[in-house]
Design a protein around this motif. Structure first.
Motif, PDB file in Angstrom:
ATOM      1  N   UNK A   1       0.796  -1.242   0.000  1.00  0.00           N
ATOM      2  CA  UNK A   1       0.000   0.000   0.000  1.00  0.00           C
ATOM      3  C   UNK A   1       0.826   1.288   0.000  1.00  0.00           C
TER       4      UNK A   1
ATOM      5  N   UNK B   1       2.641   1.968  -3.353  1.00  0.00           N
ATOM      6  CA  UNK B   1       1.747   2.346  -4.456  1.00  0.00           C
ATOM      7  C   UNK B   1       1.286   3.794  -4.278  1.00  0.00           C
ATOM      8  N   UNK B   2       0.953   4.144  -3.049  1.00  0.00           N
ATOM      9  CA  UNK B   2       0.511   5.506  -2.805  1.00  0.00           C
ATOM     10  C   UNK B   2       1.620   6.511  -3.142  1.00  0.00           C
TER      11      UNK B   2
ATOM     12  N   UNK C   1       2.102   7.065  -6.767  1.00  0.00           N
ATOM     13  CA  UNK C   1       1.097   7.951  -7.337  1.00  0.00           C
ATOM     14  C   UNK C   1       1.444   9.418  -7.075  1.00  0.00           C
TER      15      UNK C   1
ATOM     16  N   UNK D   1      -0.906 -15.241  -4.989  1.00  0.00           N
ATOM     17  CA  UNK D   1      -1.868 -16.312  -5.186  1.00  0.00           C
ATOM     18  C   UNK D   1      -2.661 -16.587  -3.910  1.00  0.00           C
ATOM     19  N   UNK D   2      -2.000 -16.406  -2.772  1.00  0.00           N
ATOM     20  CA  UNK D   2      -2.700 -16.612  -1.494  1.00  0.00           C
ATOM     21  C   UNK D   2      -3.646 -15.460  -1.191  1.00  0.00           C
ATOM     22  N   UNK D   3      -3.561 -14.389  -1.981  1.00  0.00           N
ATOM     23  CA  UNK D   3      -4.497 -13.280  -1.796  1.00  0.00           C
ATOM     24  C   UNK D   3      -4.047 -12.260  -0.772  1.00  0.00           C
ATOM     25  N   UNK D   4      -2.806 -12.340  -0.321  1.00  0.00           N
ATOM     26  CA  UNK D   4      -2.398 -11.315   0.642  1.00  0.00           C
ATOM     27  C   UNK D   4      -1.313 -10.385   0.108  1.00  0.00           C
ATOM     28  N   UNK D   5      -1.169 -10.354  -1.226  1.00  0.00           N
ATOM     29  CA  UNK D   5      -0.311  -9.321  -1.818  1.00  0.00           C
ATOM     30  C   UNK D   5      -1.018  -8.795  -3.064  1.00  0.00           C
ATOM     31  N   UNK D   6      -0.979  -7.479  -3.261  1.00  0.00           N
ATOM     32  CA  UNK D   6      -1.583  -6.868  -4.451  1.00  0.00           C
ATOM     33  C   UNK D   6      -1.011  -7.526  -5.700  1.00  0.00           C
TER      34      UNK D   6
ATOM     35  N   UNK E   1      -3.922  -5.233 -10.134  1.00  0.00           N
ATOM     36  CA  UNK E   1      -4.362  -4.264  -9.112  1.00  0.00           C
ATOM     37  C   UNK E   1      -3.519  -2.993  -9.195  1.00  0.00           C
TER      38      UNK E   1
ATOM     39  N   UNK F   1      -4.021  -1.055 -12.353  1.00  0.00           N
ATOM     40  CA  UNK F   1      -5.324  -0.392 -12.385  1.00  0.00           C
ATOM     41  C   UNK F   1      -5.280   0.895 -11.559  1.00  0.00           C
ATOM     42  N   UNK F   2      -4.624   0.843 -10.411  1.00  0.00           N
ATOM     43  CA  UNK F   2      -4.598   2.015  -9.539  1.00  0.00           C
ATOM     44  C   UNK F   2      -3.693   3.106 -10.119  1.00  0.00           C
ATOM     45  N   UNK F   3      -2.514   2.743 -10.575  1.00  0.00           N
ATOM     46  CA  UNK F   3      -1.581   3.763 -11.059  1.00  0.00           C
ATOM     47  C   UNK F   3      -1.856   4.166 -12.503  1.00  0.00           C
TER      48      UNK F   3
END
Ligand SMILES: Nc1ncnc2c1ncn2[C@@H]1O[C@H](COP(=O)(O)OP(=O)(O)O)[C@@H](O)[C@H]1O
Ligand SMILES: [Mg+2]
Lengths: 85, 271
Positions: B146, B149-150, B153, B188-193, B197, B200-202
Motif C-alpha cells: 500500500x 503504491x501511494x 502515485x 496467489x494466497x491473496x495477501x499481496x496486491x 491491481x 489499475x490504480x496507477x
C-alpha cells in the motif's frame, strides 16, 4: 470478524483486496486535491477580475478554498467588500 | 539527443538503486553508451551496487561546484563496455544540487552518452525533484504494497506538474511501471496486491515485473548488478525490462508462482 478470522481469511476475502479498495479511495482523493491546488490560484484571479468590475477590492480580500470529503467537494469563495460600497 | 531517464518511487527501499544498476548495465550490454548517476546526496550507494566504490575520487557535487572536471569524476565500469558511473557526494548539504548545475552536467554528458540514468533518492523533497526535473522518461519503481503504491502515485503527480517537461508544457514525461519485489506465491494466497491491481490504480503502462529474489542480495554483496546473473529470475526479469524498453515485445514473466515439485506439494499439504 474476530482477529483470528481476520488473519486466516484467504483468497476471495484476502487482505490484498482490502488493500486495493483502500488505495483506490485514497489515490482518487489525493488526485482530486492535487488538481485542486493547481487551478485554484488561476481561478482566484479570474473571480477577482469579475468582482473588480463592480467593486473596488484588493487582491488579499478574496479567499478561495476547495474541500473534499468523500465524494463531495465544496468550493468556498470569500470576498471582503470595502466598507462604503 | 541523449535520453534522460529517472528511476524514482517516492518511497525508500523499494529497489531504485538495484534497478538503476541493472537497467543501466543492460542498456550498455546492448551497445548503448550509458551513464548512471547517483542522486542520493549524503547516502551514496550506487557505487557499492556497481562494485566501483574503491575507485570513487570525485563526485557529482564536485563537478557542479567546478572542483573537478566531468571526466575526472566519471568511473568506467569494469565489467561492461559503454557504461560509466557518476557517484553521489557524501556531503551533508542536501541543497548542494542545483538545477543550473545539473543542466550543465547533462549538457556535457549528452555529447558522449545516449542514455543518462538518474537513480533518485527517496522522498518528494529537493533531491528527488533534482533527479526527476530533466527526465524524458521515468521508471516508477513500485512494490506491491500500500504505501509504495501511494507514494508512486504522488511521484506521478510531481512528474506531471513539477518536471521540466510539465513546466515548459512539452510532451509529458513518459511513465513506465516497474513492479519489483513481487512474490507470486503470496499474490496467489491473496495477501499481496497483484500486477493488475497495481496497474489499475496507477494507470500507467507496465514495463516489467521483477520477482522478490535472494539473488539480488547476493549480487549486491559482490558488487555485480544482478542482470549479469542470467541464470537467475531477477537477472532475466531485468533483461526483459531492458529489451522491452528498447522496443521488443515480450510476454511478462515471473507473475505466476513457481511450479511446485511433487514432493513440495506433498510436504505443503501436510504442513
Ligand atoms: N527483487 C528483489 N528481491 C529481493 N530483494 C530486493 C529486490 N530488489 C531490491 N531488493 C533489496 O531491497 C533493498 C533496497 O533496495 P535498493 O535498490 O537499495 O532500494 P532503494 O534504492 O529504492 O532505496 C536492498 O537490500 C535490496 O537488496
Ligand atoms: Mg537507493
Amino acid at each position: 470478524m474476530s482477529l483470528l478470522q481476520f488473519f486466516k481469511s484467504s483468497k476471495s476475502g484476502g487482505s490484498a483486496s482490502v488493500a486495493k479498495e483502500r488505495l483506490q479511495i485514497l489515490v482518487a482523493h489525493e488526485r482530486l486535491n492535487r488538481s485542486g491546488h493547481d487551478f485554484l490560484p488561476a481561478m482566484k484571479q479570474d473571480i477577482l477580475r469579475v468582482v473588480e468590475k463592480y467593486f473596488q477590492v484588493a487582491d488579499n480580500t478574496i479567499s478561495v478554498r476547495l474541500d473534499t470529503d468523500g465524494d463531495c467537494s465544496t468550493l468556498e469563495v470569500n470576498v471582503q467588500l470595502p466598507e462604503n460600497s | 539527443m541523449a535520453r534522460i531517464i529517472v528511476v524514482t518511487s517516492g518511497k525508500g527501499g523499494v529497489g531504485k538503486t538495484t534497478t538503476s544498476a541493472s537497467f543501466a548495465t543492460g542498456l550498455a550490454m546492448k551497445g548503448h553508451r550509458t551513464v548512471v548517476i547517483d542522486f542520493d546526496v549524503g547516502l551514496r550507494n550506487l557505487d557499492l551496487i556497481m562494485g566501483c566504490e574503491r575507485r570513487v575520487v570525485y563526485d557529482l557535487v564536485n563537478v557542479i561546484n567546478g572542483e573537478a572536471a566531468l571526466h575526472q569524476a566519471l568511473i568506467k565500469d569494469k565489467h561492461t563496455e559503454n557504461l560509466s558511473v557518476l557517484p553521489a557526494s557524501q556531503t551533508r548539504d542536501k541543497e548542494a544540487l542545483t538545477l543550473e548545475g545539473i543542466e550543465a552536467v547533462f549538457d556535457e554528458l549528452a555529447k558522449d552518452f545516449e542514455y543518462i540514468i538518474c537513480d533518485s533518492p527517496a522522498g518528494i523533497e529537493h533531491g528527488a525533484l533534482m533527479a526527476l526535473y530533466f527526465a524524458d522518461e521515468a521508471i516508477i519503481t513500485t512494490n506491491p504494497e500500500v504505501s509504495s503504491v501511494r507514494d508512486s502515485d504522488r511521484i506521478l503527480g510531481i512528474l506531471q506538474s513539477k518536471s521540466r517537461r510539465a513546466e515548459k508544457k512539452l510532451d509529458p514525461v513518459k511513465e513506465h511501471l516497474l513492479l519489483t519485489r513481487y512474490n507470486p506465491t503470496r499474490v496467489e494466497m491473496g495477501d499481496m496486491l497483484n500486477v493488475e491491481d497495481v496497474q489499475e490504480i496507477l494507470a500507467i503502462p507496465l514495463l516489467a515485473v521483477v520477482p522478490e529474489s535472494k539473488d539480488v542480495l547476493k549480487a549486491s554483496n559482490h558488487g555485480i548488478p544482478v542482470i549479469h546473473q542470467q541464470t537467475t529470475d531477477a537477472g532475466q526479469a531485468y533483461n526483459d525490462m531492458v529489451a522491452r524498453f528498447l522496443g521488443a515485445e515480450l510476454p511478462h514473466r515471473f507473475i505466476e508462482p513457481p511450479k511446485k515439485g511433487f514432493f513440495q506439494k506433498v510436504f505443503r499439504s501436510r504442513a
